[in-house]
Design an enzyme around this catalytic site. Structure first.
Site, PDB file in Angstrom:
ATOM      1  N   ASP A  98       0.817  -1.223   0.000  1.00  0.00           N
ATOM      2  CA  ASP A  98       0.000   0.000   0.000  1.00  0.00           C
ATOM      3  C   ASP A  98       0.846   1.266   0.000  1.00  0.00           C
ATOM      4  O   ASP A  98       0.350   2.358  -0.255  1.00  0.00           O
ATOM      5  CB  ASP A  98      -0.965   0.008   1.178  1.00  0.00           C
ATOM      6  CG  ASP A  98      -0.268  -0.226   2.521  1.00  0.00           C
ATOM      7  OD1 ASP A  98       0.722   0.475   2.817  1.00  0.00           O
ATOM      8  OD2 ASP A  98      -0.728  -1.095   3.279  1.00  0.00           O
ATOM      9  N   GLU A 118       7.770  -6.649  -2.420  1.00  0.00           N
ATOM     10  CA  GLU A 118       6.335  -6.962  -2.377  1.00  0.00           C
ATOM     11  C   GLU A 118       6.043  -8.069  -3.378  1.00  0.00           C
ATOM     12  O   GLU A 118       6.461  -8.002  -4.533  1.00  0.00           O
ATOM     13  CB  GLU A 118       5.520  -5.713  -2.709  1.00  0.00           C
ATOM     14  CG  GLU A 118       4.043  -5.958  -2.939  1.00  0.00           C
ATOM     15  CD  GLU A 118       3.321  -6.540  -1.733  1.00  0.00           C
ATOM     16  OE1 GLU A 118       2.663  -7.598  -1.893  1.00  0.00           O
ATOM     17  OE2 GLU A 118       3.407  -5.937  -0.639  1.00  0.00           O
ATOM     18  N   ASP A 172       6.354  -5.537   7.056  1.00  0.00           N
ATOM     19  CA  ASP A 172       4.959  -5.083   7.013  1.00  0.00           C
ATOM     20  C   ASP A 172       4.136  -6.124   6.266  1.00  0.00           C
ATOM     21  O   ASP A 172       3.542  -5.849   5.236  1.00  0.00           O
ATOM     22  CB  ASP A 172       4.885  -3.714   6.321  1.00  0.00           C
ATOM     23  CG  ASP A 172       3.467  -3.164   6.280  1.00  0.00           C
ATOM     24  OD1 ASP A 172       2.650  -3.598   7.100  1.00  0.00           O
ATOM     25  OD2 ASP A 172       3.186  -2.318   5.415  1.00  0.00           O
TER      26      ASP A 172
END
Length: 298
Positions: A98, A118, A172
């Site tokens: 995000d 990611e 994260d």
């Protein structure tokens, strides 16, 4: 492909229900509009606009962020390790498609490079479209984006020369299911340690808090301490996470380092760009209620 129907949406409300992660309770948000629903190669992705929390990103039925309170998570997971480090220059972010963590990391002028790993490109693309306030730094000149598995990236990073390793690593990840399951095991903490410089600091979200599954936090803390000589649980408050709180675990190799005390203070300009984090909240976030502290820290 957009769909107006999702298994978690009933009668105009989104329900986050998980008997595995938080049995006997649930979180609900009123839905104004479903913006996107699809299944990527890795997970189910839902984006909707809520009536009170702005745009909400959901992965596999679990809320990842909402516009109203995302900063409480992004700032704490980024700034706790960054201000604990005397001079962080090279930062690695595992997950965080995000863009919120990267947005916070680049606020530190001394940081020279940020590598973000990611696995799911779709999350990045949807955040850029529907959450521009979070993904605002995804084109920052200090950022290098790697579209690959974080576990594999760390295995390769462990072979780097010491001067090429990282000062701060921020994990994260989503909750420990599906592609994120490996991020909560002993081998993962070992890979984190191997990719760090000797004075480096690691932080990871724990997916739990003391009100949901405190025994999980205790076991995770023990797992981290089996690899790192110094590991502490802290937390942040985020209303759209079930129970309104989320645990974080901070680790380093030096037992003398007091992770509860920042080594640097935000400059006046940095502080003006922070909505949640300050040095006092940094220290206070490590203070656990007596029963939780006794169980987790013994």
């Amino acid at each position: 492909m957009t769909s107006k129907v999702h298994d978690c949406i009933k009668d105009g409300w989104f329900y986050e229900v998980s008997d595995e992660h938080f049995p006997g309770q649930a979180l609900a948000l009123r839905v104004e509009e479903v913006l996107h629903h699809s299944k990527s190669e890795f997970q189910d992705i839902l984006v909707f606009r809520s009536t009170n929390h702005g745009v909400v990103l959901v992965l596999d039925g679990i809320i990842q962020c909402s516009e109203r309170d995302e900063f409480a998570y992004q700032e704490m997971i980024a700034h706790i390790p960054l201000y604990c480090h005397k001079n962080p220059k090279k930062v690695l972010v595992i997950g965080g498609g995000d863009g919120g963590v990267v947005r916070e990391v680049v606020k530190h002028e001394g940081v020279e490079s940020v590598t973000m790993v990611e696995i799911d490109k779709t999350v990045i693309e949807l955040a850029e479209k529907y959450l521009p306030g979070m993904s605002s730094a995804m084109n920052h000149p200090k950022l290098t984006l790697k579209l690959c598995d974080g576990f594999k990236f760390l295995k390769d990073a462990s072979q780097l020369e010491e001067n090429e390793k990282f000062d701060v690593i921020i994990t994260d990840s989503s909750d420990p299911d599906g592609p994120a399951e490996a991020f909560f095991q002993t081998e993962y903490f070992q890979l984190l340690q191997d990719a760090l410089k000797p004075d480096g600091i690691v932080i990871a979200q724990t997916s739990e808090n003391v009100w949901l599954d405190i025994n999980y936090l205790k076991n995770l803390s023990q797992t981290a301490k089996s690899v790192f000589r110094n590991a502490r649980i802290c937390y942040t408050t985020v209303p759209t996470y079930t129970s309104g709180q989320l645990g974080l675990i901070v680790c380093c190799n030096s037992p003398e380092t007091d992770l509860t005390i920042p080594q640097r203070e935000p400059t006046k300009e940095e502080l003006e760009n922070l909505k949640y984090y300050n040095n006092q909240i940094h220290t206070a976030s490590f203070v656990l209620p007596n029963w939780a502290d006794n169980l987790i820290n013994g």
